[in-house]
Design a protein around this motif. Structure first.
Motif, mmCIF file in Angstrom:
data_model
loop_
_atom_site.group_PDB
_atom_site.id
_atom_site.type_symbol
_atom_site.label_atom_id
_atom_site.label_comp_id
_atom_site.label_asym_id
_atom_site.label_seq_id
_atom_site.Cartn_x
_atom_site.Cartn_y
_atom_site.Cartn_z
ATOM 1 N N LEU A 177 -3.083 -3.581 12.305
ATOM 2 C CA LEU A 177 -4.402 -2.505 11.122
ATOM 3 C C LEU A 177 -4.104 -1.902 9.739
ATOM 4 N N ALA A 178 -3.448 -2.306 8.987
ATOM 5 C CA ALA A 178 -2.868 -2.548 7.928
ATOM 6 C C ALA A 178 -1.895 -3.171 7.700
ATOM 7 N N PRO A 179 -2.577 -4.357 7.067
ATOM 8 C CA PRO A 179 -1.314 -5.323 6.855
ATOM 9 C C PRO A 179 -0.608 -5.056 5.533
ATOM 10 N N ASN A 180 -1.813 -4.565 4.139
ATOM 11 C CA ASN A 180 -1.112 -4.485 3.180
ATOM 12 C C ASN A 180 -0.219 -3.676 3.240
ATOM 13 N N ASP A 181 -0.120 -2.323 4.041
ATOM 14 C CA ASP A 181 0.571 -1.314 4.091
ATOM 15 C C ASP A 181 2.415 -1.961 3.579
ATOM 16 N N ALA A 182 2.767 -1.379 2.002
ATOM 17 C CA ALA A 182 3.752 -2.250 1.431
ATOM 18 C C ALA A 182 5.144 -1.457 2.900
ATOM 19 N N ASP A 183 4.949 -0.211 2.872
ATOM 20 C CA ASP A 183 5.794 0.985 3.828
ATOM 21 C C ASP A 183 6.613 0.713 5.234
ATOM 22 N N ILE A 184 4.933 -0.099 5.735
ATOM 23 C CA ILE A 184 5.292 -0.833 7.094
ATOM 24 C C ILE A 184 6.221 -2.313 7.323
ATOM 25 N N ARG A 185 5.801 -3.121 6.102
ATOM 26 C CA ARG A 185 6.259 -3.939 5.971
ATOM 27 C C ARG A 185 8.202 -3.748 5.802
ATOM 28 N N THR A 186 8.583 -2.372 4.916
ATOM 29 C CA THR A 186 9.906 -2.261 4.518
ATOM 30 C C THR A 186 10.901 -1.747 5.548
ATOM 31 N N ASP A 187 9.712 -0.608 6.376
ATOM 32 C CA ASP A 187 9.979 -0.008 7.685
ATOM 33 C C ASP A 187 10.383 -1.302 8.905
ATOM 34 N N ARG A 188 9.825 -2.579 8.704
ATOM 35 C CA ARG A 188 9.892 -3.906 9.689
ATOM 36 C C ARG A 188 11.235 -4.160 9.559
ATOM 37 N N ALA A 189 11.033 -4.852 7.872
ATOM 38 C CA ALA A 189 12.297 -5.214 7.338
ATOM 39 C C ALA A 189 13.661 -4.839 8.223
ATOM 40 N N ALA A 190 14.316 -2.946 7.745
ATOM 41 C CA ALA A 190 14.705 -2.791 8.505
ATOM 42 C C ALA A 190 15.060 -3.167 9.710
ATOM 43 N N ASP B 56 11.146 -11.980 4.036
ATOM 44 C CA ASP B 56 10.273 -12.192 3.640
ATOM 45 C C ASP B 56 8.876 -10.837 3.909
ATOM 46 N N ASP B 57 9.586 -10.355 4.972
ATOM 47 C CA ASP B 57 8.246 -8.666 4.671
ATOM 48 C C ASP B 57 9.141 -8.188 3.127
ATOM 49 N N LEU B 58 10.076 -7.721 2.800
ATOM 50 C CA LEU B 58 10.067 -7.262 1.785
ATOM 51 C C LEU B 58 10.487 -7.859 0.376
ATOM 52 N N ASP B 59 9.256 -9.354 0.339
ATOM 53 C CA ASP B 59 9.076 -10.335 -0.372
ATOM 54 C C ASP B 59 7.543 -9.374 -1.188
ATOM 55 N N ARG B 60 7.050 -9.031 -0.239
ATOM 56 C CA ARG B 60 5.586 -8.758 0.021
ATOM 57 C C ARG B 60 5.468 -6.794 0.071
ATOM 58 N N ALA B 61 6.599 -6.168 -0.082
ATOM 59 C CA ALA B 61 6.430 -4.676 0.000
ATOM 60 C C ALA B 61 6.935 -5.027 -1.876
ATOM 61 N N LEU B 62 7.706 -5.592 -2.140
ATOM 62 C CA LEU B 62 8.184 -5.830 -3.424
ATOM 63 C C LEU B 62 7.403 -6.054 -4.561
ATOM 64 N N ALA B 63 6.499 -6.850 -4.055
ATOM 65 C CA ALA B 63 5.580 -7.393 -5.292
ATOM 66 C C ALA B 63 4.044 -6.547 -4.666
ATOM 67 N N THR B 64 4.250 -5.163 -4.054
ATOM 68 C CA THR B 64 3.091 -4.192 -4.308
ATOM 69 C C THR B 64 4.357 -3.283 -5.043
ATOM 70 N N TYR B 65 5.046 -2.463 -4.522
ATOM 71 C CA TYR B 65 5.750 -1.791 -5.255
ATOM 72 C C TYR B 65 7.784 -1.803 -5.810
ATOM 73 N N PRO B 66 6.822 -2.925 -7.030
ATOM 74 C CA PRO B 66 8.581 -3.559 -7.373
ATOM 75 C C PRO B 66 10.238 -2.578 -7.521
ATOM 76 N N ASN B 67 9.664 -1.336 -7.824
ATOM 77 C CA ASN B 67 10.195 -0.371 -7.985
ATOM 78 C C ASN B 67 11.037 0.387 -6.435
ATOM 79 N N ASP B 68 10.849 0.329 -5.421
ATOM 80 C CA ASP B 68 11.023 0.920 -4.241
ATOM 81 C C ASP B 68 12.576 0.341 -4.057
ATOM 82 N N ILE B 69 13.539 1.164 -4.766
ATOM 83 C CA ILE B 69 15.378 1.248 -4.122
ATOM 84 C C ILE B 69 15.332 0.839 -2.951
ATOM 85 N N GLU B 70 14.589 1.443 -2.400
ATOM 86 C CA GLU B 70 15.598 1.154 -0.488
ATOM 87 C C GLU B 70 14.916 -0.430 -0.164
#
Length: 216
Positions: A125-138, A151-165
């Motif tokens: 439903l929200a394929p570009n949501d970086a937070d959901i990808r980070t959560d799935r990576a966890a 793979d999920d974190l690569d896409r999440a960090l492409a959107t938010y490169p300074n996401d510490i988590e």
């Protein structure tokens, strides 16, 4: 007055009433969310009263959040997932939110398989949501599925490169794959963003130990 004219005259009042009901529900939901943080038991009791008034989606959402606030993550996750799949759940953004929060609750409850399934549905439903990808990576990390997590974190960090988590999680995945330099790169970047973050400091120690063992 014709029936058509009467309908045209009544419609604005009906629309106004609907808007007012939705506003009141949103205000009550906002109050519920605040109450969950302050007193989850009271929020739960209020959610039961609200459910008794009609069990609309906002009431069911409040109830699920209160259950999670009480520490029953498994039941709360199931209720959020049920709400997301209900015919009256709302639009795609609403459903994605319910599924994302359900996934987080599944992770906290210790059910990473359920979390991956739920978060994967959220991403439909929200394929570009970086937070959901980070959560799935966890969740993937809990399952020791290192590459899917990366793979999920690569896409999440492409959107938010300074996401510490996300940096910490990717460093941890690289560490488990013995990609020590890549792990150190992510750890160093996270450390630059916050040099007091305890998780990053622990990660630095783990990477140093892995490098020491690799050199022996």
């Amino acid at each position: 007055m014709s029936m058509l004219a009467m309908a045209a005259a009544i419609l604005p009042f009906a629309q106004s009433a609907i808007v007012e009901i939705e506003r009141a529900e949103q205000e009550r939901l906002n109050a519920c969310i605040e109450q969950v943080d302050e007193d989850a038991e009271e929020a739960y009791e209020d959610s039961l009263r609200w459910l008794g008034e009609g069990a609309r989606p906002a009431a069911r959402y409040c109830n699920a959040l209160a259950i999670i606030g009480l520490g029953n993550y498994k039941e709360g996750a199931a209720r959020l997932e049920e709400l997301a799949n209900a015919p009256d759940a709302g639009g795609e953004s609403d459903r994605a939110l319910y599924l994302a929060q359900s996934g987080n609750a599944w992770v906290t409850a210790g059910y990473p398989d359920a979390a991956v399934t739920t978060l994967s549905n959220a991403l439909k439903l929200a394929p570009n949501d970086a937070d959901i990808r980070t959560d799935r990576a966890a969740a993937y990390l809990m399952l020791e599925k290192w590459q899917p997590a990366i793979d999920d974190l690569d896409r999440a960090l492409a959107t938010y490169p300074n996401d510490i988590e996300a940096l910490q999680l990717r460093a941890r995945a690289h560490l488990n794959l013995d990609n020590l330099q890549l792990a150190e790169n992510d750890m160093s970047r996270a450390l630059l963003l916050d040099n007091r973050n305890i998780d990053t400091l622990v990660l630095r120690g783990d990477i140093r130990e892995a490098k020491r063992l690799a050199e022996e």
